[in-house]
Enzyme design. Structure first.
Site, PDB file in Angstrom:
ATOM      1  N   CYS A 166       0.714  -1.339   0.057  1.00 46.67           N
ATOM      2  CA  CYS A 166       0.054  -0.012   0.115  1.00 46.67           C
ATOM      3  C   CYS A 166       0.807   1.305   0.016  1.00 46.67           C
ATOM      4  O   CYS A 166       1.528   1.480  -0.884  1.00 46.67           O
ATOM      5  CB  CYS A 166      -1.052  -0.083   1.188  1.00 46.67           C
ATOM      6  SG  CYS A 166      -2.083   1.011   1.101  1.00 46.67           S
ATOM      7  N   ASP A 198     -10.533  -2.692  -5.881  1.00 46.98           N
ATOM      8  CA  ASP A 198      -9.772  -1.616  -5.196  1.00 46.98           C
ATOM      9  C   ASP A 198      -9.757  -0.241  -5.789  1.00 46.98           C
ATOM     10  O   ASP A 198      -9.329  -0.069  -6.834  1.00 46.98           O
ATOM     11  CB  ASP A 198      -8.322  -2.362  -5.584  1.00 46.98           C
ATOM     12  CG  ASP A 198      -7.147  -1.517  -4.604  1.00 46.98           C
ATOM     13  OD1 ASP A 198      -7.490  -0.348  -4.249  1.00 46.98           O
ATOM     14  OD2 ASP A 198      -5.954  -2.078  -4.392  1.00 46.98           O
ATOM     15  N   HIS A 242      -8.539  -4.231  -1.250  1.00 45.33           N
ATOM     16  CA  HIS A 242      -7.347  -3.277  -1.355  1.00 45.33           C
ATOM     17  C   HIS A 242      -7.071  -3.830   0.588  1.00 45.33           C
ATOM     18  O   HIS A 242      -7.641  -3.997   1.361  1.00 45.33           O
ATOM     19  CB  HIS A 242      -7.545  -1.795  -1.054  1.00 45.33           C
ATOM     20  CG  HIS A 242      -6.092  -1.130  -1.012  1.00 45.33           C
ATOM     21  ND1 HIS A 242      -5.377  -0.993  -2.036  1.00 45.33           N
ATOM     22  CD2 HIS A 242      -5.739  -0.722   0.095  1.00 45.33           C
ATOM     23  CE1 HIS A 242      -4.283  -0.264  -1.524  1.00 45.33           C
ATOM     24  NE2 HIS A 242      -4.592  -0.142  -0.232  1.00 45.33           N
TER      25      HIS A 242
END
Length: 250
Positions: free
Chosen positions: A140, A185, A217
């Site tokens: 991320c 996502d 995500h």
């Protein structure tokens, strides 16, 4: 951008069970976690683990231990100077303000603040620990800094559900790169994923983008492992990373 900025989904997830076996250390003034492989299986390469916004916690420690179990000395560095976010923040949390100013208003988490921390971690692994082969994983938030620090010695990269990676940063990663993506996502949606494919193809270097169905995500770090499809995706994304390093870093 090759992926959008972080959002609320970046702190949603489930804490995983297990007992970390590495050690908490400091790299200069920065908090870190070091997972060391058994000497009998150790490889002559190290991995820099650049975490998501929850930084060094139960799940990331367990993941670093697993990289070490596969022979790679692994260092997690805290990019936030002790100002990481907690899991499952309440709705409405001002993510943009935290990124720009930190929780105290004077501790920004911008690239100008984070870059020197990543550079310190790379120097620790290459100078203090003496590794000539260095891979990096970015989850991320951390994916951006895998891309940005090819120039500082990262030789092979892996990203999972990347956030706010600029197109020029992705294009500037002149080394083999593997990406694990979630079907759902909003930060790395299909159009950003396809644009990333175009950029990497133009670079002419080995690349891989694997898409995992029925996950969102953050799945590779914070998924609900009691759900079969999520556990499968998490485990396969980890194996994707290890196989990538085994092939391109060693």
């Amino acid at each position: 951008m090759a992926s959008n900025p972080p959002g609320d989904c970046c702190v949603k997830g489930v804490k995983h069970e297990g007992t970390p076996t590495g050690v908490d250390i400091n790299v200069g003034i920065h908090q870190a976690y070091l997972a060391t492989p058994d000497p009998s299986t150790a490889k002559d390469a190290a991995i820099l683990f650049i975490p998501d916004v929850i930084s060094i916690w139960q799940n990331s420690r367990l993941m670093a231990d697993q990289y070490a179990a596969n022979g790679y000395l692994t260092l997690i560095i805290d990019p936030f100077k002790g100002d990481a976010l907690s899991l499952n923040r309440p709705d409405g949390f001002d993510f943009v303000s935290w990124l720009s100013k930190g929780s105290t208003g004077d501790n920004p988490h911008t690239k100008e603040a984070v870059d020197p921390i990543i550079e310190a971690a790379i120097q620790y692994l290459t100078i203090v620990k003496g590794f000539k082969k260095l891979g990096a994983v970015g989850y991320c938030f951390g994916a951006k800094y895998v891309a940005r620090h090819f120039k500082n010695g990262i030789q092979v990269g892996f990203m999972a559900h990347p956030s706010f990676v600029d197109e020029d940063e992705l294009a500037g990663f002149k080394a083999p790169l593997s990406i694990a993506a979630a079907e759902t996502d909003q930060i790395f949606p299909a159009d950003k994923r396809h644009r990333s494919e175009e950029i990497l193809a133009q670079g002419g270097l080995p690349y891989q983008i694997n898409l995992y169905s029925q996950v969102v995500h953050g799945f590779s770090v914070r998924c609900d492992t009691s759900k079969k499809n999520e556990r499968f995706a998490k485990e396969q994304a980890f194996l994707q990373a290890v196989t990538w390093f085994d092939n391109w870093l060693l």
